[in-house]
Each structure stands twice: as C-alpha cells, then as structure tokens.
Design an enzyme around this catalytic site. Structure first.
Site, short mmCIF file in Angstrom:
data_model
loop_
_atom_site.label_atom_id
_atom_site.label_comp_id
_atom_site.label_asym_id
_atom_site.label_seq_id
_atom_site.Cartn_x
_atom_site.Cartn_y
_atom_site.Cartn_z
N ALA A 124 12.50 -21.69 63.80
CA ALA A 124 11.19 -21.84 63.14
C ALA A 124 10.69 -20.53 62.57
CB ALA A 124 10.19 -22.41 64.15
N GLU A 127 5.91 -21.30 57.55
CA GLU A 127 4.56 -21.74 57.88
C GLU A 127 3.93 -22.35 56.64
OE1 GLU A 127 2.33 -18.37 59.22
OE2 GLU A 127 3.73 -17.97 60.87
N ARG A 247 23.78 -19.01 54.35
CA ARG A 247 23.75 -19.42 52.93
C ARG A 247 25.13 -19.91 52.48
NH1 ARG A 247 21.39 -14.29 50.26
NH2 ARG A 247 21.78 -13.54 52.36
N ARG A 272 36.78 -48.54 35.06
CA ARG A 272 35.77 -49.29 34.29
C ARG A 272 36.18 -49.40 32.83
NH1 ARG A 272 31.56 -52.88 34.42
NH2 ARG A 272 29.91 -52.31 32.95
N GLN A 283 35.59 -39.53 24.92
CA GLN A 283 35.38 -38.10 25.20
C GLN A 283 34.00 -37.84 25.83
OE1 GLN A 283 36.16 -35.59 21.82
NE2 GLN A 283 38.36 -35.62 22.19
N ILE A 341 27.99 -41.49 34.68
CA ILE A 341 29.30 -42.09 34.41
C ILE A 341 29.37 -43.52 34.97
CG2 ILE A 341 31.77 -41.89 35.06
CD1 ILE A 341 31.39 -38.81 34.67
N GLU A 367 16.84 -22.49 52.76
CA GLU A 367 17.70 -21.28 52.89
C GLU A 367 17.52 -20.35 51.70
OE1 GLU A 367 19.32 -19.96 55.32
OE2 GLU A 367 18.91 -21.68 56.62
N GLY A 368 16.30 -20.26 51.18
CA GLY A 368 16.01 -19.41 50.02
C GLY A 368 16.14 -20.20 48.73
N THR A 369 15.05 -20.31 48.00
CA THR A 369 15.06 -21.12 46.76
C THR A 369 15.99 -20.48 45.73
OG1 THR A 369 13.25 -19.86 45.77
CG2 THR A 369 12.62 -21.76 47.13
C1 LIG Z 1 13.59 -30.37 54.48
C2 LIG Z 1 13.30 -28.94 54.79
C3 LIG Z 1 13.77 -28.40 56.00
C4 LIG Z 1 13.50 -27.07 56.31
N1 LIG Z 1 13.92 -26.58 57.52
C5 LIG Z 1 13.47 -25.35 57.90
C6 LIG Z 1 13.73 -24.88 59.23
O1 LIG Z 1 14.42 -25.53 60.04
N2 LIG Z 1 13.19 -23.69 59.61
C7 LIG Z 1 12.44 -22.93 58.77
O2 LIG Z 1 11.98 -21.87 59.18
N3 LIG Z 1 12.20 -23.34 57.50
C8 LIG Z 1 12.68 -24.53 57.05
N4 LIG Z 1 12.44 -24.96 55.77
C9 LIG Z 1 11.63 -24.12 54.89
C10 LIG Z 1 12.36 -23.59 53.67
O3 LIG Z 1 13.19 -22.52 54.00
C11 LIG Z 1 11.26 -23.23 52.64
O4 LIG Z 1 10.78 -24.46 52.11
C12 LIG Z 1 11.73 -22.33 51.54
O5 LIG Z 1 12.04 -21.05 52.02
C13 LIG Z 1 10.68 -22.18 50.43
O6 LIG Z 1 9.40 -21.95 50.94
P1 LIG Z 1 8.17 -22.86 50.44
O7 LIG Z 1 8.59 -24.27 50.50
O8 LIG Z 1 6.97 -22.47 51.19
O9 LIG Z 1 7.97 -22.51 48.89
P2 LIG Z 1 7.22 -21.22 48.29
O10 LIG Z 1 7.75 -19.98 48.91
O11 LIG Z 1 5.76 -21.44 48.32
O12 LIG Z 1 7.73 -21.27 46.79
C14 LIG Z 1 7.11 -22.08 45.78
C15 LIG Z 1 7.79 -21.75 44.45
O13 LIG Z 1 7.54 -20.36 44.11
C16 LIG Z 1 8.79 -19.72 43.89
N5 LIG Z 1 8.73 -18.31 44.32
C17 LIG Z 1 8.24 -17.83 45.49
N6 LIG Z 1 8.40 -16.49 45.54
C18 LIG Z 1 8.99 -16.12 44.36
C19 LIG Z 1 9.46 -14.89 43.82
N7 LIG Z 1 9.33 -13.74 44.47
N8 LIG Z 1 10.04 -14.91 42.59
C20 LIG Z 1 10.18 -16.08 41.91
N9 LIG Z 1 9.78 -17.28 42.38
C21 LIG Z 1 9.21 -17.29 43.59
C22 LIG Z 1 9.80 -20.49 44.73
O14 LIG Z 1 11.13 -20.29 44.26
C23 LIG Z 1 9.31 -21.93 44.51
O15 LIG Z 1 9.80 -22.40 43.28
C24 LIG Z 1 12.77 -26.26 55.41
C25 LIG Z 1 12.35 -26.80 54.18
C26 LIG Z 1 12.61 -28.12 53.87
C27 LIG Z 1 12.13 -28.65 52.55
#
Ligand SMILES: Cc1cc2nc3c(=O)[nH]c(=O)nc-3n(C[C@H](O)[C@H](O)[C@H](O)COP(=O)(O)OP(=O)(O)OC[C@H]3O[C@@H](n4cnc5c(N)ncnc54)[C@H](O)[C@@H]3O)c2cc1C
Length: 387
Positions: A124, A127, A247, A272, A283, A341, A367-369
C-alpha cells in the site's frame, strides 16, 4: 549477443503454459461472470500450482522458490499473464520481492507463509491525494516511545481483502535538502486485525474482474518497532532495491495476453470468409496482422533485453520504463485490432478478446502511468545535458 532459449527455459514455458491452459482457462468464464473467486477454487488451484512447482516461483531457491534468473522468471510471467489476472495472481501467487528485505523474524512471520501458500501479501503506497507523486503522501507514522502510531488512508490497494497483512508506506518526517523540504517515508508490516486498521471495499474496476482493490484506513494504529521493514525513514530505498523489476513483470504479463489475442486474430483471419475468400487475403486485414506481430516482437525484445541487463547489473531505469511502456501500449493496440479483425464477434464474451481489451486499460496506469514512464526515459536523455 545470444537470442536462443535454454532447454530449462523451454521447459518453464511449456509447463507454465500447460498449467494455464488446463487449470486456469476453464475457470475464466466463471470469474468474469461473477467477479469473484470462490475460496474452494482458490485452494484447489493453489494446491495444484504448488504441486507443479509453479507457486511463488519468483523467489530464490534458498527460501523455497524456483531460483530463476530474471529472464526465465519473466518467461514464466508471460505464460501466467495469458489468463484472467485474478486467477493467476491469487492461485499461482508471486509474493512481493520486498519481503526478502525483512529481518529473520519478519521472514518467518511473513515471507515463508506466503511462499508456502498460507498467507497473501499486499502493498500500500497510493492515497486519494498521492498517486504518481508518492512523496506527496499524507498518511503518517509518528513515534511514541518505542512504538509507531499510523494514521491516514490508502486506496486502490490490490487484493487487500484477501491479504493477511499489508506492507504500508507512511510519511514519517521531513528532511531539508538543497531543493527544499523532502518527506521521509517508512515501510511497515501491518497485520489484519490490528486495532484501528480497517480494510474497506474499493471501487468497481473495468479491468481484471475478480481482482479487487480496497481502501485501507489507519486510525491510531499502534505498531512496535519490529514492524518496520528496512530502516526507519528509508522506505523508498527498500522499495527501489526490491521492486525495480516489478515493471518488467507487468510488461511480461502483457506480452502473454497480447500473444493470446494475436493468435486468435491470426486463426480468425485464416478461417473467416467474406466476399468469397478468407478475410486474411484482404490487405486491410493481413497488414494489421503484420503490424501486430512486429510490435509484439519489439516489445518482447525490449523486455527480454532489460531482463538480461537486470542480471548483469547494467539495467537502467529507462530500460525498464521502455519495456513497461512499450508492452502495455502494444497490448492495447493488439487487443483493439484483434477485435476489429473479428468484427462483431470480437465484442462477444464467447471469446476472451473483449476481456483482454478491457483488462489492457489498467496496464497503462498502474506501476507508473505511461506519462511517468516517458518522464523517466526523457529524464535519462536530458539529465547529462543539464536539462
Ligand atoms: C486497479 C488498480 C490497482 C492498483 N493497485 C495498487 C496497489 O496494490 N498498491 C498501490 O500502492 N497502488 C496501487 N494502484 C495505484 C496506481 O499505482 C496509481 O493509480 C498510479 O500510480 C497513478 O496514480 P493516480 O491514479 O493517482 O493518478 P495521478 O497520479 O493523479 O495521475 C493523473 C494523470 O496525470 C498524469 N501525471 C501525473 N504526474 C505527471 C507528470 N509528472 N508528468 C506527466 N503526467 C503526469 C498521469 O500520467 C495521469 O495521466 C492501483 C491502481 C489501480 C487502478
């Protein structure tokens, strides 16, 4: 440079794929329909996974795991990743590597029971107010004598409902740095049932049915000093040391699902018929298949190279970010094109494609967007030039 697989790696792939196809695929429809894993099914599949030597295979041999090198481990992850996430994650669990950072006592209490399939962990950090910017967390830990007292809320925590304990990261102070004040973070083990620690149902999620997320509340949760994982105030150092390859694990599971979708698309294009011929002869369809296969190979090569470098000790943050970014984006593309497809049939739940398409969405977020991965890659390019 050597691109061939060893005999052992081929066996790992075969054994894991056979388990996934014979033991996990038959239960996918039920989990998709109910959004739930039956406890008796978990126990049944878990016993079979332990018997097959696949359970907790990410762990080193000396603690009861398979002792795989990183590439072999990721080949196993790719095969597991073909199946419904809740099924493979719960029934063929891979306990977090961060458990290896524990003291001898913590290993006895948490690591070994996870490897034996007696306990599950969850992690965890996130937040409501702190996602990508984890240092912005406000959930806190303060010292009281020898104890720590935890307060605050975490959300999106995967399978915390099932877990027996959580590894929780809390803001435990601040330090002055040349760039201003920086939060100090400490990691703790928190057992279910500890007074003041509540695990609540989280949100309904479009991806990975049956794989739940929860909200964790901490209301004056009192812990002894022995609950700290690693050193006090060094929580991120522990995470960076032990969670780096996570990652690559995400990338590998995506590669497995992308390959499953691609195989469906290839067979459908060959079977199909429309306008008197196989649709693969158009193509408009065959070029899609070519692009899907090429992109999948590119994602695989990035992931396998990062894995190889991981074991050489030469992997960079950018290597792992590229692998995660490419594999998750390729999965999204392949899932979408595989549906195209198949035409209308692609959207029906007779096939796994609509699920793979839904499941792909979360991979570009957790795991990092994708934006954060691009930030990591570009930072490594620009930093040497002072930008
Ligand atoms: C199904 C699910 C399971 C998960 N499980 C866990 C878990 O077990 N433990 C845990 O700790 N977390 C967990 N997470 C959390 C997950 O790691 C976060 O959702 C993720 O890191 C993104 O944080 P956020 O959703 O608050 O988005 P935010 O950080 O609020 O981001 C919102 C948007 O802003 C963009 N953004 C933010 N900062 C920047 C920047 N510096 N530059 C450019 N763009 C930026 C982001 O890319 C995104 O598009 C889980 C999430 C989901 C959806």
């Amino acid at each position: 440079m050597q691109f061939g697989l060893t005999e052992e790696q081929r066996m790992i792939i075969e054994t894991t794929r056979a388990f996934v196809e014979n033991e996990l695929y038959p239960h996918e429809a039920e989990v998709e329909r109910t959004g739930h894993l039956r406890p008796d099914l978990i126990r049944e599949l878990q016993a079979k996974a332990i018997e097959a030597g696949l359970y907790a295979a990410n762990m080193p041999e000396e603690v009861g795991g398979a002792g795989l090198d990183t590439l072999s481990w990721l080949l196993y992850e790719r095969e597991l990743g073909r199946a419904n996430y809740a099924l493979h994650w719960t029934c063929v669990a891979r306990p977090s590597n961060i458990l290896l950072a524990g003291t001898a006592e913590q290993r006895e209490k948490y690591l070994f029971p996870c490897i034996r399939g007696e306990k599950w962990d969850c992690l965890a950090m996130t937040e409501p107010g702190a996602g990508s910017d984890l240092r912005g967390m406000t959930a806190s830990a303060r010292r009281e004598g020898d104890d720590w007292v935890l307060n605050g809320t975490k959300h999106f925590i995967s399978h915390a409902d099932l877990a027996d304990f959580a590894i929780v990261f809390m803001a435990s102070g601040e330090e002055d740095t040349p760039r201003g004040k920086k939060k100090l973070i400490t990691a703790f083990f928190v057992d279910k049932g500890t007074p003041g620690f509540v695990v609540r149902d989280g949100y309904r999620n479009v991806s990975h049915r049956g794989y739940t997320n929860s909200v964790l509340d901490f209301d004056n949760v009192r812990l002894p000093a022995s609950a700290v994982l690693g050193e006090p105030h060094k929580g991120f150092e522990v995470a960076n040391t032990w969670l780096g390859a996570t990652r690559l694990q995400v990338a590998s599971t995506c590669l497995g699902r992308a390959d499953r979708a691609l195989q469906h698309a290839i067979h459908y294009a060959a079977d199909r018929r429309q306008f008197g011929q196989q649709i693969g002869k158009f193509q408009g369809i065959s070029f899609k298949l070519a692009d899907m296969a090429m992109e999948l190979k590119a994602a695989e090569l990035l992931t396998w190279e990062a894995a190889w470098k991981f074991d050489q000790g030469t992997v960079t943050e950018a290597d792992m970010a590229m692998a995660k970014l490419k594999a998750t984006e390729v999965l999204a593309m392949i899932a979408d094109e595989a549906i195209q497809i198949h035409g209308g049939m692609g959207l029906m739940d007779e096939l796994p494609l609509e699920r793979i398409w839904r499941d792909a969405r979360v991979e570009r977020i957790w795991e990092g967007t994708s934006e954060i991965q691009r930030h990591i890659i570009s930072r490594e390019l620009l930093r040497p030039l002072g930008a």
